[in-house]
Design a protein around this motif. Structure first.
Motif, PDB file in Angstrom:
ATOM      1  N   PRO A  99       0.729  -1.174  -0.132  1.00 52.61           N
ATOM      2  CA  PRO A  99       0.156  -0.039  -0.134  1.00 52.61           C
ATOM      3  C   PRO A  99       0.926   1.369   0.004  1.00 52.61           C
ATOM      4  N   ASP A 100       2.133   1.156   0.563  1.00 52.71           N
ATOM      5  CA  ASP A 100       2.618   2.335   0.652  1.00 52.71           C
ATOM      6  C   ASP A 100       3.711   2.408  -0.607  1.00 52.71           C
ATOM      7  N   GLY A 101       3.391   1.713  -1.623  1.00 52.63           N
ATOM      8  CA  GLY A 101       4.001   1.758  -2.815  1.00 52.63           C
ATOM      9  C   GLY A 101       5.574   0.873  -3.058  1.00 52.63           C
ATOM     10  N   THR A 102       5.889   0.391  -1.952  1.00 53.96           N
ATOM     11  CA  THR A 102       6.994  -0.578  -1.947  1.00 53.96           C
ATOM     12  C   THR A 102       6.651  -1.769  -2.907  1.00 53.96           C
ATOM     13  N   VAL A 103       7.587  -2.113  -3.741  1.00 55.92           N
ATOM     14  CA  VAL A 103       7.485  -3.343  -4.543  1.00 55.92           C
ATOM     15  C   VAL A 103       8.545  -4.102  -4.107  1.00 55.92           C
ATOM     16  N   LEU A 104       8.012  -5.574  -3.747  1.00 52.74           N
ATOM     17  CA  LEU A 104       8.617  -6.814  -3.175  1.00 52.74           C
ATOM     18  C   LEU A 104       9.089  -7.591  -4.344  1.00 52.74           C
ATOM     19  N   ASN A 105      10.206  -8.127  -4.464  1.00 54.65           N
ATOM     20  CA  ASN A 105      10.595  -9.542  -5.247  1.00 54.65           C
ATOM     21  C   ASN A 105      10.166 -10.564  -4.390  1.00 54.65           C
ATOM     22  N   ALA A 106       9.371 -11.446  -4.967  1.00 48.30           N
ATOM     23  CA  ALA A 106       9.017 -12.665  -4.310  1.00 48.30           C
ATOM     24  C   ALA A 106       8.683 -13.876  -5.114  1.00 48.30           C
ATOM     25  N   PHE A 127       1.651  -2.156   6.600  1.00 50.86           N
ATOM     26  CA  PHE A 127       0.307  -2.474   7.229  1.00 50.86           C
ATOM     27  C   PHE A 127       0.511  -2.145   8.878  1.00 50.86           C
ATOM     28  N   PRO A 128       0.380  -0.943   9.319  1.00 52.55           N
ATOM     29  CA  PRO A 128       0.718  -0.578  10.680  1.00 52.55           C
ATOM     30  C   PRO A 128      -0.064  -1.134  11.636  1.00 52.55           C
ATOM     31  N   LYS A 129      -1.448  -1.541  11.339  1.00 53.21           N
ATOM     32  CA  LYS A 129      -1.979  -2.187  12.459  1.00 53.21           C
ATOM     33  C   LYS A 129      -2.002  -3.720  12.494  1.00 53.21           C
ATOM     34  N   ALA A 130      -1.172  -4.244  11.586  1.00 52.07           N
ATOM     35  CA  ALA A 130      -1.118  -5.564  11.524  1.00 52.07           C
ATOM     36  C   ALA A 130      -0.003  -5.914  12.852  1.00 52.07           C
ATOM     37  N   LYS A 131      -0.249  -7.169  13.709  1.00 56.78           N
ATOM     38  CA  LYS A 131       0.396  -7.603  14.523  1.00 56.78           C
ATOM     39  C   LYS A 131       0.656  -9.227  14.650  1.00 56.78           C
ATOM     40  N   ILE A 132       1.885  -9.610  14.645  1.00 57.71           N
ATOM     41  CA  ILE A 132       2.187 -11.035  14.287  1.00 57.71           C
ATOM     42  C   ILE A 132       2.846 -11.880  15.389  1.00 57.71           C
ATOM     43  N   LYS A 133       2.866 -12.961  15.688  1.00 58.14           N
ATOM     44  CA  LYS A 133       3.534 -13.848  16.111  1.00 58.14           C
ATOM     45  C   LYS A 133       4.451 -14.834  15.440  1.00 58.14           C
ATOM     46  N   ILE A 134       5.593 -15.186  15.851  1.00 56.81           N
ATOM     47  CA  ILE A 134       6.462 -16.279  15.113  1.00 56.81           C
ATOM     48  C   ILE A 134       6.546 -17.388  15.782  1.00 56.81           C
ATOM     49  N   GLY A 135       6.151 -18.375  14.941  1.00 58.70           N
ATOM     50  CA  GLY A 135       6.269 -19.872  15.590  1.00 58.70           C
ATOM     51  C   GLY A 135       7.195 -20.767  14.882  1.00 58.70           C
TER      52      GLY A 135
END
Length: 424
Positions: A279-286, A344-352
């Motif tokens: 959304p902020d215009g950043t383009v990721l290679n994936a 996505f500043p509202k996103a919150k994550i946990k790592i497993g």
């Protein structure tokens, strides 16, 4: 080396847990450590006593398997930090199930033995009980224990459990026993009785065949052959379709580099490369269908809800052999996840972190935890907002689907580092 329940449970309460509990509860580290040496065997002795008197082995088996995911330092740390609700409430429920109205007396004994406040002993006991019982649950789940084999397993551990109870504890009197040795003997007799009953039933079945018409023997043989053939066919064809999500972390028992490719292809280069626009215009290679593609699609979809059951697997993440050190080439995907969090500043994550079922479960749990934490720390170094990171937890082989002796193609699906979206 045979499994040692006491030592496995002790490994959950590492120096970091002791230090945190000391700071949180206002007690000395020595006092916390001493309290834990009393808590672990006391809780397990309570399980022995309950299993030996209630006749509810099946219910107790389900109980310990229900807290298998709590047998890790992260869960204990969160419980100590919160101080109420969640795991603390669960611990209170478990203790009441094992000891009834004797819990307050146990807290008093712990307080006197370790030289800590009763309030501290209470918090520590309720935090540690689920993790301690969870180690039993992990072993039971990984070895597919039945109520009968569950009792047999506890019988192999009872001597070490009872000998680990501190001498200053009047646990036997609390349980209405003359001595802890009496508990050990009673439990041993119970398990022996179960074994004799099973043997008697089997002997009776054999004698029935012997005394009947020989046609029954051929019928039984045919049935046995049919069962073996059916088992072989099911094993060859497999059960339900395996999860086709990609894997990334190494199985801790093999100590080899992780598998980073999806099962449908042989090398990452064979996958379809795409660009993911944020959304902020950043383009990721994936890669198409990779974690970036799936995660951004999910976060953009207002109709899909976040929650503890929403997980996405890293698909291009490696660690150096037998360690929690992320390889340099894997940092590209870590940077992509950090960029996604920023967009996505509202996103919150946990790592497993997860492993397959091969090897020692304690080692698996430890390394899966270390690797999950390593990914979280790497995200922080890439300037990910710490408020969006809700922690990292290793689950070892708890959720592995493939058997320890399953083909590598099946087991590698159980080895991965994942991201759970808790808020969006």
């Amino acid at each position: 080396m045979s499994f040692d329940l006491i030592e496995t449970a002790k490994s959950v309460f590492n120096s970091s847990i002791v230090s945190q509990a000391s700071s949180q509860l206002g007690e000395s580290e020595g006092g916390i450590q001493k309290a834990l040496t009393g808590i672990i065997p006391t809780v397990l002795a309570g399980l022995l006593n309950k299993a030996g008197t209630s006749g509810e082995a099946g219910g107790l088996l389900n109980m310990v398997k229900g807290v298998a995911d709590q047998a890790n330092p992260s869960a204990v740390s969160n419980a100590i930090q919160s101080g109420s609700g969640g795991l603390i409430s669960k611990g209170s429920e478990l203790l009441h199930n094992l000891f009834g109205d004797k819990v307050s007396s146990i807290i008093g004994m712990l307080s006197s033995y370790a030289g800590i406040k009763e309030s501290s002993a209470n918090t520590l006991l309720q935090s540690a009980a689920p993790a301690t019982l969870g180690t039993v649950g992990q072993y039971a789940a990984e070895n597919n224990l039945t109520p009968s084999s569950f009792l047999s397993f506890l019988n192999t551990q009872k001597d070490k459990i009872l000998s680990a109870v501190p001498g200053g504890f009047n646990l036997a009197g609390l349980l209405g026993l003359g001595s802890l040795g009496e508990l050990g003997s009673r439990f041993g007799n119970l398990v022996s009785g179960v074994g004799h009953s099973a043997t008697g039933a089997a002997t009776g079945a054999v004698n029935s065949v012997r005394t009947g018409n020989t046609k029954w023997i051929w019928s039984l043989l045919l049935i046995l052959v049919a069962i073996i053939l059916l088992w072989y066919l099911m094993r060859g064809c497999g059960g339900s379709k395996p999860d086709t999500s990609t894997t990334d972390s190494v199985t801790t028992s093999q100590l080899v580099d992780s598998v980073t490719t999806p099962p449908a292809v042989s090398t990452p280069s064979a996958r379809e490369s795409i660009q993911v626009t944020l959304p902020d215009g950043t383009v990721l290679n994936a890669y198409k269908g990779g974690i970036e593609d799936q995660l951004v699609t999910f976060l953009k979809d207002d109709g899909k809800k976040a929650g503890k059951d929403v997980w996405f697997d890293f698909d291009n993440l490696n660690f150096k052999t037998g360690s929690a050190e992320i390889t340099e080439e894997s940092m590209a995907q870590v940077k992509n996840i950090a960029a996604i969090l920023k967009a996505f500043p509202k996103a919150k994550i946990k790592i497993g972190g997860y492993t397959d079922k091969t090897g020692d479960s304690t080692v698996n749990l430890k390394l899966s935890t270390e690797r999950a934490v390593a990914v979280e720390n790497a995200l922080k170094k890439e300037n990910a907002n710490a408020a969006q990171l809700l922690g990292a937890e290793g689950y070892g082989s708890q959720f592995a689907k493939a058997a320890a002796d399953a083909p590598e193609e099946q087991r590698k699906l159980d080895r991965h580092i994942s991201v759970s979206v808790r808020e969006k």
